[in-house]
Design an enzyme around this catalytic site. Structure first.
Site, short mmCIF file in Angstrom:
data_model
loop_
_atom_site.label_atom_id
_atom_site.label_comp_id
_atom_site.label_asym_id
_atom_site.label_seq_id
_atom_site.Cartn_x
_atom_site.Cartn_y
_atom_site.Cartn_z
N HIS A 1 0.84 -1.20 0.00
CA HIS A 1 0.00 0.00 0.00
C HIS A 1 0.87 1.25 0.00
O HIS A 1 2.08 1.17 0.31
CB HIS A 1 -0.95 0.01 1.21
CG HIS A 1 -0.29 0.36 2.49
ND1 HIS A 1 -0.81 1.27 3.39
CD2 HIS A 1 0.86 -0.09 3.04
CE1 HIS A 1 0.00 1.38 4.43
NE2 HIS A 1 1.01 0.54 4.26
N CYS B 1 4.04 5.08 5.44
CA CYS B 1 4.06 3.89 6.30
C CYS B 1 5.49 3.38 6.38
O CYS B 1 6.26 3.49 5.42
CB CYS B 1 3.16 2.81 5.70
SG CYS B 1 3.22 1.24 6.60
N GLN C 1 -6.81 -2.58 10.17
CA GLN C 1 -8.02 -1.76 10.40
C GLN C 1 -9.07 -2.16 9.36
O GLN C 1 -8.74 -2.37 8.20
CB GLN C 1 -7.66 -0.27 10.30
CG GLN C 1 -6.81 0.20 11.49
CD GLN C 1 -6.35 1.64 11.33
OE1 GLN C 1 -7.15 2.54 11.07
NE2 GLN C 1 -5.05 1.85 11.46
N SER D 1 -5.19 5.82 10.13
CA SER D 1 -3.78 6.13 9.84
C SER D 1 -3.66 7.17 8.74
O SER D 1 -2.62 7.84 8.63
CB SER D 1 -3.05 4.85 9.41
OG SER D 1 -3.10 3.91 10.47
N HIS E 1 -5.09 5.54 1.88
CA HIS E 1 -4.27 4.49 1.27
C HIS E 1 -4.73 4.18 -0.15
O HIS E 1 -5.93 4.26 -0.45
CB HIS E 1 -4.42 3.16 2.02
CG HIS E 1 -4.35 3.20 3.50
ND1 HIS E 1 -3.35 2.56 4.22
CD2 HIS E 1 -5.18 3.74 4.43
CE1 HIS E 1 -3.58 2.71 5.52
NE2 HIS E 1 -4.67 3.43 5.68
C1 4DH Z 1 0.77 -2.79 9.51
N1 4DH Z 1 2.14 -2.31 9.28
N2 4DH Z 1 3.07 -3.10 8.77
C2 4DH Z 1 4.22 -2.40 8.67
C3 4DH Z 1 5.44 -2.91 8.12
C4 4DH Z 1 5.43 -4.07 7.37
C5 4DH Z 1 6.60 -4.57 6.83
C6 4DH Z 1 7.82 -3.92 7.02
C7 4DH Z 1 7.84 -2.77 7.80
C8 4DH Z 1 6.66 -2.26 8.35
C9 4DH Z 1 3.99 -1.11 9.17
C10 4DH Z 1 2.66 -1.08 9.55
C11 4DH Z 1 1.95 0.06 10.13
O1 4DH Z 1 0.94 -0.09 10.82
N3 4DH Z 1 2.46 1.26 9.84
C12 4DH Z 1 1.86 2.50 10.34
C13 4DH Z 1 0.95 3.09 9.26
C14 4DH Z 1 -0.08 2.11 8.77
N4 4DH Z 1 -1.36 2.10 9.16
C15 4DH Z 1 -1.97 1.10 8.48
C16 4DH Z 1 -3.30 0.64 8.47
C17 4DH Z 1 -3.64 -0.45 7.67
C18 4DH Z 1 -2.68 -1.06 6.88
C19 4DH Z 1 -1.36 -0.61 6.87
C20 4DH Z 1 -1.01 0.48 7.68
N5 4DH Z 1 0.16 1.11 7.90
C21 4DH Z 1 2.96 3.52 10.59
O2 4DH Z 1 4.08 3.33 10.08
O3 4DH Z 1 2.65 4.53 11.25
#
Ligand code: 4DH
Length: 165
Positions: free
Chosen positions: A59, A114, A132, A156, A159
């Site tokens: 994403h 992200c 989410q 967040s 997307h």
């Molecule tokens: C769900 N997720 N996986 C990773 C991730 C995966 C692979 C390698 C590094 C980080 C980061 C995240 C995450 O929640 N990141 C948040 C932002 C965010 N919010 C989300 C909501 C839904 C899906 C993905 C999303 N990513 C952040 O960095 O503030």
């Protein structure tokens, strides 16, 4: 015949609730195999009939001042409005539509707020209940190699999603 008082709507298939005159109490009868039980049979909650399906998705997230965590590897303090973030993502979406889906990875690395950006936005495999809800529903509605047409909004930020497996 006694009407099912509870409608039997949460009984497993084939089971009906009956009344024993001799014992003057309810019992459960399975009309498929003619077994009976004093105890109410529980729906199979082992989840085996629930699909344990997983999807793999990448994403691009553009955060804004009302995001759950208005900070990212790109910007210490994100101050754009939700509307500005939406507009920025629409421009990115058009760019990917022009350049082709293979540009998603590179653009995610440059633009996504992200922390998955460093992996081209790749979030890996996930099942239901992990992300989410609006994101989950959108990702599970995509076919493999399909990019979301609509922009998906979560707490967040905004997307676009590419399902990759
Ligand atoms: C769900 N997720 N996986 C990773 C991730 C995966 C692979 C390698 C590094 C980080 C980061 C995240 C995450 O929640 N990141 C948040 C932002 C965010 N919010 C989300 C909501 C839904 C899906 C993905 C999303 N990513 C952040 O960095 O503030």
């Amino acid at each position: 015949r006694k009407r099912q008082s509870d409608g039997g709507d949460d009984l497993p298939p084939g089971w009906v609730k009956r009344h024993s005159k001799s014992k003057n109490r309810s019992y459960y009868f399975n009309t498929e195999n003619n077994t009976s039980s004093w105890d109410r049979p529980r729906k199979d909650t082992s989840g085996e009939e629930k699909k344990s399906e997983q999807v793999k998705a990448s994403h691009i997230l553009i955060k804004h001042r009302e995001s759950r965590r208005p900070s990212s590897w790109k910007e210490e303090n994100i101050t754009r409005t939700s509307e500005e973030a939406l507009e920025k993502l629409k421009v990115i979406q058009r760019q990917i539509e022009e350049e082709g889906i293979e540009s998603f990875d590179k653009i995610a690395q440059e633009e996504s707020d992200c922390s998955s950006a460093k992996r081209g936005g790749d979030l890996g495999y996930f099942g239901r209940g992990k992300m989410q809800k609006p994101f989950e529903d959108a990702a599970f509605a995509l076919t493999v190699n399909e990019m979301s047409k609509e922009i998906v909004s979560t707490e967040s930020g905004h997307h676009i999603i590419l399902r990759t497996a």
